[in-house]
Scaffold this motif. Sequence first.
Motif, PDB file in Angstrom:
ATOM      1  N   TYR A   4       0.899  -1.096   0.165  1.00 46.26           N
ATOM      2  CA  TYR A   4       0.091  -0.105  -0.323  1.00 46.26           C
ATOM      3  C   TYR A   4       0.832   1.185   0.118  1.00 46.26           C
ATOM      4  O   TYR A   4       0.681   2.327  -0.782  1.00 46.26           O
ATOM      5  CB  TYR A   4      -0.602  -0.010   1.253  1.00 46.26           C
ATOM      6  CG  TYR A   4      -1.792   1.160   1.251  1.00 46.26           C
ATOM      7  CD1 TYR A   4      -2.938   1.258   0.665  1.00 46.26           C
ATOM      8  CD2 TYR A   4      -1.279   2.321   1.936  1.00 46.26           C
ATOM      9  CE1 TYR A   4      -3.948   2.523   0.559  1.00 46.26           C
ATOM     10  CE2 TYR A   4      -2.237   3.354   2.015  1.00 46.26           C
ATOM     11  CZ  TYR A   4      -3.356   3.598   1.221  1.00 46.26           C
ATOM     12  OH  TYR A   4      -4.042   4.558   1.130  1.00 46.26           O
ATOM     13  N   SER A   5       2.043   1.260   0.717  1.00 46.06           N
ATOM     14  CA  SER A   5       2.874   2.419   0.964  1.00 46.06           C
ATOM     15  C   SER A   5       3.673   2.827  -0.522  1.00 46.06           C
ATOM     16  O   SER A   5       3.390   3.880  -1.008  1.00 46.06           O
ATOM     17  CB  SER A   5       4.099   2.105   1.937  1.00 46.06           C
ATOM     18  OG  SER A   5       4.926   3.192   1.990  1.00 46.06           O
ATOM     19  N   GLU A   6       3.797   1.833  -1.273  1.00 46.19           N
ATOM     20  CA  GLU A   6       4.546   2.081  -2.571  1.00 46.19           C
ATOM     21  C   GLU A   6       3.464   2.373  -3.654  1.00 46.19           C
ATOM     22  O   GLU A   6       3.627   3.297  -4.330  1.00 46.19           O
ATOM     23  CB  GLU A   6       5.179   0.868  -3.057  1.00 46.19           C
ATOM     24  CG  GLU A   6       6.329   0.103  -2.391  1.00 46.19           C
ATOM     25  CD  GLU A   6       6.788  -1.127  -2.605  1.00 46.19           C
ATOM     26  OE1 GLU A   6       7.738  -1.298  -2.628  1.00 46.19           O
ATOM     27  OE2 GLU A   6       5.883  -2.187  -2.952  1.00 46.19           O
ATOM     28  N   PHE A   7       2.222   1.770  -3.413  1.00 44.05           N
ATOM     29  CA  PHE A   7       1.089   2.149  -4.197  1.00 44.05           C
ATOM     30  C   PHE A   7       0.797   3.566  -4.233  1.00 44.05           C
ATOM     31  O   PHE A   7       0.684   4.617  -5.016  1.00 44.05           O
ATOM     32  CB  PHE A   7      -0.140   1.374  -3.922  1.00 44.05           C
ATOM     33  CG  PHE A   7      -1.480   1.852  -4.602  1.00 44.05           C
ATOM     34  CD1 PHE A   7      -1.575   1.928  -5.690  1.00 44.05           C
ATOM     35  CD2 PHE A   7      -2.440   2.651  -3.576  1.00 44.05           C
ATOM     36  CE1 PHE A   7      -3.128   2.225  -6.369  1.00 44.05           C
ATOM     37  CE2 PHE A   7      -3.526   3.050  -3.992  1.00 44.05           C
ATOM     38  CZ  PHE A   7      -4.000   3.174  -5.314  1.00 44.05           C
ATOM     39  N   ASN A 362      -0.765  -1.140   8.909  1.00 48.94           N
ATOM     40  CA  ASN A 362      -0.547  -2.299   7.868  1.00 48.94           C
ATOM     41  C   ASN A 362       0.057  -1.707   6.419  1.00 48.94           C
ATOM     42  O   ASN A 362      -0.665  -2.076   5.558  1.00 48.94           O
ATOM     43  CB  ASN A 362      -1.925  -2.668   7.768  1.00 48.94           C
ATOM     44  CG  ASN A 362      -2.270  -3.780   8.926  1.00 48.94           C
ATOM     45  OD1 ASN A 362      -1.512  -4.432   9.649  1.00 48.94           O
ATOM     46  ND2 ASN A 362      -3.666  -3.656   9.135  1.00 48.94           N
ATOM     47  N   TRP A 363       0.706  -0.649   6.332  1.00 51.04           N
ATOM     48  CA  TRP A 363       1.136   0.093   5.238  1.00 51.04           C
ATOM     49  C   TRP A 363       2.076  -0.863   4.580  1.00 51.04           C
ATOM     50  O   TRP A 363       2.167  -0.575   3.236  1.00 51.04           O
ATOM     51  CB  TRP A 363       1.841   1.415   5.665  1.00 51.04           C
ATOM     52  CG  TRP A 363       0.906   2.430   5.747  1.00 51.04           C
ATOM     53  CD1 TRP A 363       0.272   2.644   7.080  1.00 51.04           C
ATOM     54  CD2 TRP A 363       0.674   3.618   5.229  1.00 51.04           C
ATOM     55  NE1 TRP A 363      -0.450   3.771   7.014  1.00 51.04           N
ATOM     56  CE2 TRP A 363      -0.278   4.411   5.820  1.00 51.04           C
ATOM     57  CE3 TRP A 363       1.352   4.262   3.845  1.00 51.04           C
ATOM     58  CZ2 TRP A 363      -0.514   5.690   5.366  1.00 51.04           C
ATOM     59  CZ3 TRP A 363       0.828   5.222   3.568  1.00 51.04           C
ATOM     60  CH2 TRP A 363       0.036   6.100   4.238  1.00 51.04           C
ATOM     61  N   ASP A 364       2.625  -2.016   5.022  1.00 48.24           N
ATOM     62  CA  ASP A 364       3.385  -2.836   3.990  1.00 48.24           C
ATOM     63  C   ASP A 364       2.702  -3.925   3.666  1.00 48.24           C
ATOM     64  O   ASP A 364       3.168  -4.643   2.686  1.00 48.24           O
ATOM     65  CB  ASP A 364       4.351  -3.465   5.122  1.00 48.24           C
ATOM     66  CG  ASP A 364       5.564  -2.561   5.779  1.00 48.24           C
ATOM     67  OD1 ASP A 364       5.699  -1.317   4.886  1.00 48.24           O
ATOM     68  OD2 ASP A 364       6.328  -2.678   6.610  1.00 48.24           O
ATOM     69  N   ALA A 365       1.287  -4.049   3.844  1.00 44.32           N
ATOM     70  CA  ALA A 365       0.580  -5.079   3.113  1.00 44.32           C
ATOM     71  C   ALA A 365       0.202  -4.512   1.684  1.00 44.32           C
ATOM     72  O   ALA A 365       0.365  -3.454   1.223  1.00 44.32           O
ATOM     73  CB  ALA A 365      -0.695  -5.154   3.661  1.00 44.32           C
ATOM     74  N   GLU A 366      -0.318  -5.524   0.935  1.00 42.13           N
ATOM     75  CA  GLU A 366      -0.610  -5.271  -0.355  1.00 42.13           C
ATOM     76  C   GLU A 366      -1.894  -4.254  -0.603  1.00 42.13           C
ATOM     77  O   GLU A 366      -2.374  -3.954   0.925  1.00 42.13           O
ATOM     78  CB  GLU A 366      -1.049  -6.536  -1.010  1.00 42.13           C
ATOM     79  CG  GLU A 366       0.272  -7.485  -1.444  1.00 42.13           C
ATOM     80  CD  GLU A 366      -0.119  -8.834  -2.104  1.00 42.13           C
ATOM     81  OE1 GLU A 366      -1.502  -8.932  -2.440  1.00 42.13           O
ATOM     82  OE2 GLU A 366       0.700  -9.467  -2.383  1.00 42.13           O
ATOM     83  N   LYS A 396      -4.551  -4.525   1.941  1.00 43.78           N
ATOM     84  CA  LYS A 396      -5.331  -5.964   1.822  1.00 43.78           C
ATOM     85  C   LYS A 396      -5.018  -6.783   2.983  1.00 43.78           C
ATOM     86  O   LYS A 396      -3.493  -7.307   2.893  1.00 43.78           O
ATOM     87  CB  LYS A 396      -4.986  -6.738   0.544  1.00 43.78           C
ATOM     88  CG  LYS A 396      -5.639  -7.920   0.323  1.00 43.78           C
ATOM     89  CD  LYS A 396      -5.359  -8.485  -1.096  1.00 43.78           C
ATOM     90  CE  LYS A 396      -6.333  -9.797  -1.466  1.00 43.78           C
ATOM     91  NZ  LYS A 396      -6.045 -10.265  -2.553  1.00 43.78           N
ATOM     92  N   THR A 397      -5.663  -6.977   3.798  1.00 48.58           N
ATOM     93  CA  THR A 397      -4.836  -7.629   5.274  1.00 48.58           C
ATOM     94  C   THR A 397      -6.243  -8.345   5.927  1.00 48.58           C
ATOM     95  O   THR A 397      -7.427  -8.092   5.937  1.00 48.58           O
ATOM     96  CB  THR A 397      -4.155  -6.790   6.310  1.00 48.58           C
ATOM     97  OG1 THR A 397      -3.611  -7.482   7.173  1.00 48.58           O
ATOM     98  CG2 THR A 397      -5.117  -5.446   6.461  1.00 48.58           C
ATOM     99  N   ARG A 398      -6.069  -9.400   6.736  1.00 52.70           N
ATOM    100  CA  ARG A 398      -7.060  -9.747   7.780  1.00 52.70           C
ATOM    101  C   ARG A 398      -6.649  -9.414   8.903  1.00 52.70           C
ATOM    102  O   ARG A 398      -7.313  -9.833   9.960  1.00 52.70           O
ATOM    103  CB  ARG A 398      -7.002 -11.468   7.666  1.00 52.70           C
ATOM    104  CG  ARG A 398      -7.192 -12.164   6.376  1.00 52.70           C
ATOM    105  CD  ARG A 398      -8.677 -11.709   5.714  1.00 52.70           C
ATOM    106  NE  ARG A 398      -9.705 -12.099   6.419  1.00 52.70           N
ATOM    107  CZ  ARG A 398     -11.031 -11.741   6.087  1.00 52.70           C
ATOM    108  NH1 ARG A 398     -11.224 -11.181   4.892  1.00 52.70           N
ATOM    109  NH2 ARG A 398     -11.915 -12.360   6.811  1.00 52.70           N
TER     110      ARG A 398
END
Length: 463
Positions: A4-7, A362-366, A396-398
Amino acid sequence: MQSYSEFLDLSVGFPQEGFSVIDDELYFQDLNLMEMIETYGTPLRFTYLPLISKKIQQAKLLFQTAIIKNNYRGDYKYCYCTKSSHFRHIVEEALKNGIHLETSSAFDMPMIEALEKKGALTKDITVICNGFKTYQYKQYIIDMLHDGYKNIIPVLDNKEEFNLFDDEVEMDTPCNLGIRIAAEEQPDSQFYTSRLGVRLEDVIEFYNNKISANPNFRVKLLHFFINSGITDSPYYWNELEKYVTLYCKFKKINPELDTLDIGGGMPFKDSLVFDFDYEYMVNEIVKRIKEICAEHDVVEPDIITEFGKYTVAEASGILYKVLGRKQQNDREKWLMLDGSFITNLPDVWALNQKYILLPVNNWDAEYERVNLGGITCDGQDYYNQEAHMNSVFMPKTRKVQYLGFFNTGAYQEVLSGYGGIHHCLLPSPKHVIIRRNRDETFNFEVFGEEQNSKQVLKILGYT
C-alpha cells in the motif's frame, strides 16, 4: 504486488507535509495515531490546536507580504468565521493570534461576552455581525455597543434591518455599519442571485435615502461573499471587479467608507493532490483591488477576510476501526466501520465532500479496492471515491485495520449535532484535544467522552 505504501507514493506522492509513516504506522503532525487509538479507542475525534495558529499566521503573512509588494495603502484584518466551529478551545486558540471575529447569529454575542470575561479578548475587538438579524440578535448587538464594544459592525443583510437599529441606537459616537452586497451565483447555479445581502444596484440608493442623513450611523464597510470560494477563475475575478468598482463609486459619495470585506472561501487541503497557490491568489487579490481603485482615483480600502474552513479544517480528524469485511459480489468489497459518515461527517453524505483518507496501520501489506460502510441502516452511509481517484484503496489484510479521515475540523461537529441524538441513535464519539507543551511534548485532554445510553434516553424523554 506493490505494498500500500508503494502504491500511494506512485499514485500521489507520499509522505506529504504533516504525514509520515514510521514502522508501518501513520503519524499526523508527529502524533503516533496508533498510540492514541490504544489509549482512547475508536471511533475517536481529535483536534490538534497548534495547526489553527499555524494557518492563521500563514494567511496574515501572505497578506502583509502582498501589501508591501504592491505598495498597497490599506491594512489587513483576519476575522475568524465562528460558525465553522464555535467550541471554546477553537476560538481561544484562534484569538491567541491577534485576530478578530465574524458572527452569524444571536448566540454568538453572549459567547463573545463570555470570552471577554475570561480575558481571551478585549472590548476593542472588531466583530463583523453578518446574517439575517432576528430581534434577539439585534438586541445583543445594541446592548454590547452600549457596553463598550465600539468596534462591533452590524452588516445589514437587507434594507429593513436598518430600521431595527435606527429605532434604538443613540450613542456618543455613531454606530459603524456595513452593507452586504448580494452576489451573483455561478452560471450553473439554480439561483441567479444570492438570498443574502442587498442588490448591488440598490446599495447606493439605499444609503442616500435611509442612512446618509442620520447622525447616529456611518457606513464604514462593504461586504460580499462569493459562494464558490476564492478560485483563480474568470467568474471569481469578474465578481471581485464588480464589487470593488461599487466600493469606489460608494466611497466618492460616502468618504467614511474605508473597508472592503471580501468574505471567506479560502480552500483547505481536502485531497492528497490538492494544489492551490495561496501566495499567488492573495497577491493577485491585493493587486487587483489596488488597480481598480487606481482607475477610479480612490484610496485602497482596508481588507477584511472571514476565513472559517481554512482556519480550522486541517486541525482535526476522526479515526475508525474496521469491524468487519463483506464481499457482496465479484466486485464489491466492503469494510464496515465502527461509526457513521452520516452522523460523524455529515458533509460526506450531504455535499459529497471528500477528505484525506489514510490507513493508520498495515502500510506494508498489499492494497485492494474497497468501499467503506458506516454502521447505520441507511443506504447512503458509505464512502467509495476519493477526490484524487475514482476509488478507495486500503491495505489488503486480515489483521485489525484502523483508518483515519483528516482535515475534518470545519462544521462537522455542529452539523452532526454535538451532544444530541443521531441517526440510528449512534453515540457521539470521544473527542480528544491536543496541545503542545513548551518542551514540544504533547498534552492530551479528553474534551468529551463517548455518549452513553442514559444521555440519549434523557434527550428523548425516557428518563
